[in-house]
Scaffold this active site. Structure first.
Site, short mmCIF file in Angstrom:
data_model
loop_
_atom_site.label_atom_id
_atom_site.label_comp_id
_atom_site.label_asym_id
_atom_site.label_seq_id
_atom_site.Cartn_x
_atom_site.Cartn_y
_atom_site.Cartn_z
N GLU A 85 0.88 -1.17 0.00
CA GLU A 85 0.00 0.00 0.00
C GLU A 85 0.91 1.21 0.00
OE1 GLU A 85 -1.90 3.10 1.62
OE2 GLU A 85 -2.38 1.71 3.26
N CYS A 132 -1.29 9.08 3.62
CA CYS A 132 -1.26 8.70 2.19
C CYS A 132 -2.53 9.15 1.50
CB CYS A 132 -1.00 7.23 1.97
SG CYS A 132 -1.29 6.18 3.35
#
Ligand SMILES: Cc1cc2nc3c(=O)[nH]c(=O)nc-3n(C[C@H](O)[C@H](O)[C@H](O)COP(=O)(O)OP(=O)(O)OC[C@H]3O[C@@H](n4cnc5c(N)ncnc54)[C@H](O)[C@@H]3O)c2cc1C
Length: 1007
Positions: free
Chosen positions: A754, A788
């Site tokens: 990720e 993120c």
């Protein structure tokens, strides 16, 4: 202004308490105070007469009955009312109208007035949208556009008509004129003027509202009858959120330094004119703060205007501590030798209060969950107000005939003076009848403002009129008989009207318990823990130890994998409970080691708790053996088991939540885990590993390996016993890991990665600038942009760009940048000097290549040393954003037909194409009121998480499974239903059950 030593807030009970005992207490307070048969006898003729003789604006109420807000038509009406008047460009206005009217079926209704108008409007809009806008978006030709514009113009007029029912005038002068003319028929009528608008987001907005309040008070004063006093003159209602952009508990020092003087200025003006000034009630998390302000204002009034009796505030009966609030307000008035005018309302933000409590995982709702509990509370508060007649002049604001009759009954006994209040455009029929039988003083709350400022207010009124439980709605419905309409509310409901916020996900999974930081008592243990925390040293793992640890974990995995699934899941549940119980200590460590703000710490801890509970449940539901269908005579069973040793490598930005999510997912699937935390945050990781061991994970199933990625991380990835890698971090490092795994001999090792994103938000011209500003500020600057999911690229339609940019620039200046241990801080430092230097280099490039839009000043001295000032830059094109920069830096591009010549996107399709071309695919924000457009954008965007009309951070486990595609990661999504499978190896066992000579089962079952 010094703060009082014993604050009113400290005298109020916590809002986080069970509803049932509160309702019992309110009923006990009302015992013997009301004869409901008498109440019904008083109210019945009013209600009957209203039904027999509809009010002039009756049509609006029946319109909402015809098209309830729960229907497509009602919703379309509300959406158009909220958005259409502010859309600047014809293309968007046409698309919005076609989208909303096109999905509804107004033709189904019959009748006159607005029904008919909307029916025919929608019919032509639908026809037009079908003819001219075949796919809803492509620009029509000139002739078609003219047709469509005519429909839009007519719809705008219909909305303005609707709005006009609720607004007394577009300016205070016009409103006073209207008030004068209404007084010709009803000389006793009084008004409380409300200057419309959204809450201020910027200092500039706040100054504008302040001016408009001052001007309004001056105009009301000029029209006032000298010597008549506040009861007999018109007055003003003010919203504190309009006067200060950060009217929040966390900003209390600024609230007292900046907002209070503004309020006192208005107080001085109103006192000089001897008129009523009422502070409106807003969201419940501001109650304590507002009482402290009222106390401070009372001190000022006692000193400067001791004879003024016009100061007041509104109290919301739907709050479970409303009655205590009444007593507290009376105490303040008494303490300062004043009399207050107190408006009692039921409360206008019920839906928002319920949502906030659910989102924060609060232990209870601050408001009642049954409508009739609010009614009980209202009556108990009314009684309390009447009992405080020496210091309070009650102003009962309601459109409910039963409520009014109950008040009249209670007031008759006490002979206390009071007035009634209603909203302009509502309750006219009922008050016409009340006026005929009971000549009571009546004041009308009268919004003043231009159409654009009306929209949010209009929607609240539409919701209020349209809600099934609302009195006005039921009054308009002949199906509801008069006895039912006037039924006694005086009994407690056996069950809560809403599941507890902790039961949001049903019985199977408890929502993680949160903290309401706006309550001092809830906040105190966290602040104490922060002050007491010292970050422990964590020893680095020598690279030479790694092989032994991997062997240990490899051996340990066998027994752990053989541990029954239910037991592995139970370990996670125990871990979740312990995390929750230790919340303050975890927050202390997160603040000190990861520089997180308190709000971020609580959210992160809750995410870790959710991961544990969610994966425990998922594992039990999905990882057990599964029988597969097949031919008779054999059984086929799918088994899932752990792969071996999983290496989990996590980042510093969520040192608890991401670390925990990876580790517990791998563990519950039957793997042992070599956990390598970020170098910056090993202490959080160490503590969590300790917690898991204490919860029952064997020592040889989980080991912490702390050290640099280049050495410890690389050695773990390269180790021959590594059976899988779960990584969250930069795309660059993910690629290195992928290559390292590919280069290894032996088994093909799966990688779950990720990574980051160049996350964009698409804003079209139907979006509400205030909502956009809120979403942008939270998404781009919260956690100092170190998420993120954070917003990096705001793409705003040229038609509203200047206003939106100015608002974001202003809101950015209001952010508190500072020490994360301070409750007031919104933006803390970035993680370390290296990050600071990298962001600074990026800013230097932006200074050369882009246009600075806004930059927040930094605190002086070392406090600001590792901070990056939140800032925004404008780029010419989407493609100018080339790399992810993990900090509070927002990039802005404009889009729309006028930008195409400079490489901008002419329309939304082109824009999404440009965003996709960046290659990342993590999060996308969309701000539009055109539902079909939002859906089309989501469909076209190659991203993992799309957020429409809200912020784009804070994905919730099991609710918004998180993770992207392309350069943003491999999937599967963390916190989603597919995640655990990736940590498993699969085995199908096929048994020929007929091997022993025949198919006994088949033969036994044959007829
Ligand atoms: C003059 C005036 C000034 C006002 N000023 C303010 C203000 O400053 N701040 C503010 O918040 N509101 C204010 N309001 C709005 C007011 O809160 C609503 O108009 C009022 O709640 C409607 O109540 P009612 O008695 O007319 O109608 P009713 O139909 O009897 O009551 C509706 C109310 O019940 C409550 N309710 C609905 N469903 C539930 C449920 N399931 N559980 C618990 N409670 C429920 C809600 O408060 C809802 O608004 C003001 C209203 C007036 C008339």
């Amino acid at each position: 202004m010094s703060l009082p030593t014993v604050t009113p807030a400290a005298r109020l009970p916590s809002p986080l308490r069970d509803e049932a005992p509160v309702v019992q207490a309110r009923l006990a307070a009302l015992a013997g105070a009301l004869d409901w048969a008498g109440v019904q006898a008083l109210a019945r003729p009013w209600v009957q007469a209203v039904r027999d003789e509809p009010a002039p604006f009756w049509a609006m109420e029946s319109l909402l009955r015809e098209y309830p807000i729960s229907s497509a038509e009602g919703l379309a009406l509300m959406r158009l009312a909220e958005a259409l008047l502010r859309v600047p460009d014809a293309a968007t206005a046409i698309a919005l109208t076609a989208d909303q009217l096109g999905r509804a079926d107004f033709e189904a209704a019959d009748g006159d007035g607005p029904h008919k108008m909307l029916a025919s409007l929608s019919a032509s809009a639908i026809a037009l949208s079908k003819r001219f806008l075949p796919d809803g978006e492509h620009p029509p030709g000139l002739l078609q556009r003219l047709g469509a514009q005519t429909v839009v113009a007519a719809t705008v007029r219909a909305i303005q008509l609707l709005g006009r029912q609720f607004v007394l005038g577009q300016s205070i002068g016009e409103a006073l004129g209207e008030a004068r003319s209404q007084r010709k028929a009803q000389p006793q009528l009084r008004f409380s003027f409300d200057m419309l608008g959204e809450g201020a987001r910027t200092a500039h907005d706040a100054q504008r509202y302040l001016r408009s309040y001052r001007d309004a008070i001056a105009a009301i004063a000029a029209a006032a009858v000298a010597g008549a006093g506040p009861e007999a003159n018109d007055g003003i209602s003010i919203k504190l959120s309009a006067l200060f952009p950060r009217y929040e508990d966390s900003q209390r020092a600024r609230v007292f330094a900046e907002l209070l003087p503004r309020v006192l200025g208005l107080v001085d003006d109103a006192a000089a004119a001897d008129i009523n000034l009422t502070v409106d009630a807003e969201e419940s998390d501001r109650l304590e703060l507002s009482l402290e302000l009222i106390d401070a204002a009372a001190e000022h009034i006692a000193a400067h205007h001791p004879h003024w009796r016009g100061f007041g505030l509104a109290i919301q009966a739907y709050q479970t501590r409303a009655e205590e609030c009444v007593h507290e307000v009376a105490r303040i008035a008494r303490a300062h030798g004043l009399r207050f005018m107190v408006r009692l309302v039921k409360g206008a933000y019920w839906d928002g209060e319920i949502k906030r409590a659910q989102e924060l995982g609060l232990a209870a709702y601050p408001v009642f969950t049954h409508k009739h509990h609010t009614d009980i509370s209202y009556l108990a508060c009314a009684k309390a107000l009447l009992d405080h007649a020496d210091v309070i002049y009650p102003q009962f604001a309601t459109h409910n005939a039963g409520t009014v009759a109950a008040i009249v009954q209670m007031a008759r006994v006490r002979r206390a003076p009071f007035e009634l209040q209603r909203l302009h455009g509502m309750g006219e029929g009922v008050y016409r009848e009340i006026g005929r039988s009971e000549p009571l003083p009546l004041r009308i709350y009268a919004p003043v403002g231009e159409h654009r400022d009306l929209l949010a207010y209009l929607v609240r009124r539409l919701l209020e009129n349209g809600a099934n439980s609302s009195f006005v709605h039921q009054l308009a419905d002949p199906q509801v008989d008069v006895d039912a309409l006037l039924a006694s509310p005086l009994q407690a409901a056996p069950e809560p009207g809403q599941p507890s916020p902790l039961r949001l996900y049903g019985r199977a999974r408890r929502n993680a318990l949160g903290v309401d930081l706006s309550i001092a008592a809830e906040r105190a243990p966290l602040l104490a823990a922060v002050a007491a925390t010292r970050v422990p040293q964590v020893a680095e793992t020598p690279v030479s130890d790694i092989d032994a640890t991997m062997r240990l974990l490899h051996a340990g995995q066998v027994a752990w994998n053989d541990t029954p699934l239910a037991e592995r899941a139970a370990v996670l549940l125990r871990a979740a409970d312990r995390l929750e119980a230790e919340l303050p200590a975890w927050c202390g460590l997160l603040v000190k080691e990861a520089h997180k703000t308190l709000g971020d710490c609580v959210a992160e801890l809750r995410e870790a708790v959710d991961f544990c509970r969610y994966y425990a449940l998922q594992a039990q539901d999905t990882l057990g053996p599964r029988e597969l269908p097949g031919p008779t005579g054999e059984s086929n069973t799918l088994h899932l088991h752990g792969r071996g040793v999983f290496v989990c490598i996590s980042p510093w930005n969520f040192p608890l939540a991401i670390f925990a999510g990876q580790v517990v997912a791998a563990l519950v699937a039957g793997n042992s885990v070599a956990a390598k935390p970020a170098e910056q945050t090993p202490a959080v990781a160490q503590r969590f590993v300790g917690l898991l061991h204490a919860a029952g994970v064997p020592q040889d199933a989980l080991a912490l390996l702390h050290g640099p990625g280049e050495t410890v991380g690389a050695a773990l990835v390269a180790h021959p016993l590594t059976a899988g890698v779960c990584f969250t971090g930069s795309t660059q490092v993910a690629k290195l890991i992928q290559r390292a795994l590919a280069a290894k001999d032996g088994a093909i090792v799966p990688l779950i990665a990720e990574t980051g994103g160049l996350n964009a938000m698409v804003v079209d011209s139907s979006a509400l600038p205030e909502q956009v500003a809120d979403a942008v500020v939270q998404s781009a600057f919260r956690s100092a942009g170190q998420r993120c999911s954070a917003l990096r690229l705001l793409c705003v339609h040229e038609g509203i760009a200047d206003g939106v940019i100015a608002m974001i620039g202003g809101a950015l200046q209001e952010l508190a940048v500072g020490d994360p241990a301070d409750y007031a801080t919104d933006v803390g430092p970035v993680i370390d000097a290296e990050a600071h230097a990298a962001i600074t280099r990026h800013l230097e490039r932006l200074d050369r290549e882009a246009t600075l839009l806004a930059r927040r000043a930094l605190p002086d001295g070392p406090a600001g040393a590792q901070h990056i000032a939140p800032c925004a830059y404008e780029l010419a094109r989407v493609a100018d954003l080339r790399q992810e920069v993990f900090g509070p830096v927002l990039h802005v591009v404009r889009w729309g037909p006028g930008t195409a010549a400079r490489g901008g996107a002419a329309d939304v399709e082109a824009l999404v194409g440009q965003i996709n071309a960046l290659g990342y695919g993590l999060t996308l924000g969309v701000q539009t009121r055109i539902d079909s457009r939002a859906q089309r954008i989501a469909h076209a965007a190659r991203v993992g998480n799309v957020y429409v009309n809200r912020n784009m951070i804070g994905a919730v486990v099991g609710v918004q499974p998180f993770g992207g595609e392309g350069l943003s990661g491999t999937g599967p999504k963390a916190g989603g239903p597919l995640y655990l499978y990736r940590f498993c190896a699969e085995q199908v066992v096929t048994v020929n059950t007929a091997a022993a000579g025949g198919n006994a089962a088949l033969l036994a079952g044959a007829h």
